[in-house]
Design an enzyme around this catalytic site. Sequence first.
Site, short mmCIF file in Angstrom:
data_model
loop_
_atom_site.label_atom_id
_atom_site.label_comp_id
_atom_site.label_asym_id
_atom_site.label_seq_id
_atom_site.Cartn_x
_atom_site.Cartn_y
_atom_site.Cartn_z
N SER A 64 0.85 -1.30 -0.10
CA SER A 64 0.03 0.05 -0.07
C SER A 64 0.83 1.28 0.00
CB SER A 64 -1.04 -0.08 1.24
OG SER A 64 -1.68 1.12 1.50
N TYR A 117 -1.56 -0.17 11.42
CA TYR A 117 -1.65 -0.80 10.02
C TYR A 117 -0.49 -0.47 9.39
CZ TYR A 117 -3.46 -0.88 5.22
OH TYR A 117 -3.82 -1.31 3.91
#
Length: 277
Positions: free
Chosen positions: A134, A147
Amino acid sequence: MTESHVALVTGASSGIGEAAAVALAEAGWTVVGAARRLERLESLRTKGVTPHVVDVSDDDSMVTLVDDVVAEHGRIDVLVNNAGYSVFGAVEDVPVEVARRQLEVNVLGLSRMSQLVLPHMRAAGAGRIINIASVAGHVSEPLGGWYHASKYAVEALSDAMRMELAPHGVRVAIIEPGAIRTEFGDIAADSLAEYSGSGAYAAQARRMARAHERMFGADAAEVDVVVDAIVHAATARRPRSRYQVPASARAMVAATKVVPSPVMDAVMGRMFGTHRR
């Protein structure tokens, strides 16, 4: 690649994983789509994808998956490590056991799946591992520390693997999506409310939930841009090391290379309400 090539996609029950599995099957691949809940995979059968249960936090489950795919098809040419999820909330608020689960799934599950397929790929002298990372592995948002930690780790592991595996004919590519129209925003909002919905970080959590609703809603890119990158990484003669999609993701990552941290903090502060009082 030909029809005889086999792809294994984890996290295939929804979103990016489901769309990638279907796209590879439509391109003539033999595809196994794996996820924790078989009932959510059954619809894939009509789209040419073979469903299989896997829990990437359970070693026996992962071993069984890889053994079954190799026994059935004789090989695994591409592994798409897509299984993962997000936990949002202030680092202070998120319980350590919840943070540990985040890292177990997003980092160690990906690593263990890679360990299990690599002996087969090395024996064949070819193969591809595609890790879904990501832009969150390049820039951190407030209330997303755990995260982001998992995605930064995926970046580092992927870089090391790419160099280690090059002599064995195995290529490693990283897919780095930005804001994509998936369930991500809703899931993040739920965990923000659960862990930081009250207390010292409540105002930030509310503002961040609203920002995510915009980012991953109408303004977000369609999942197709990520799927196209995955298919390219799986099939191109010379796949890229990194795929940042859509264009806004490339711009964001580029900005992190040149924008000083105080300026980046100020930008985040305006977006998420983290200005110092």
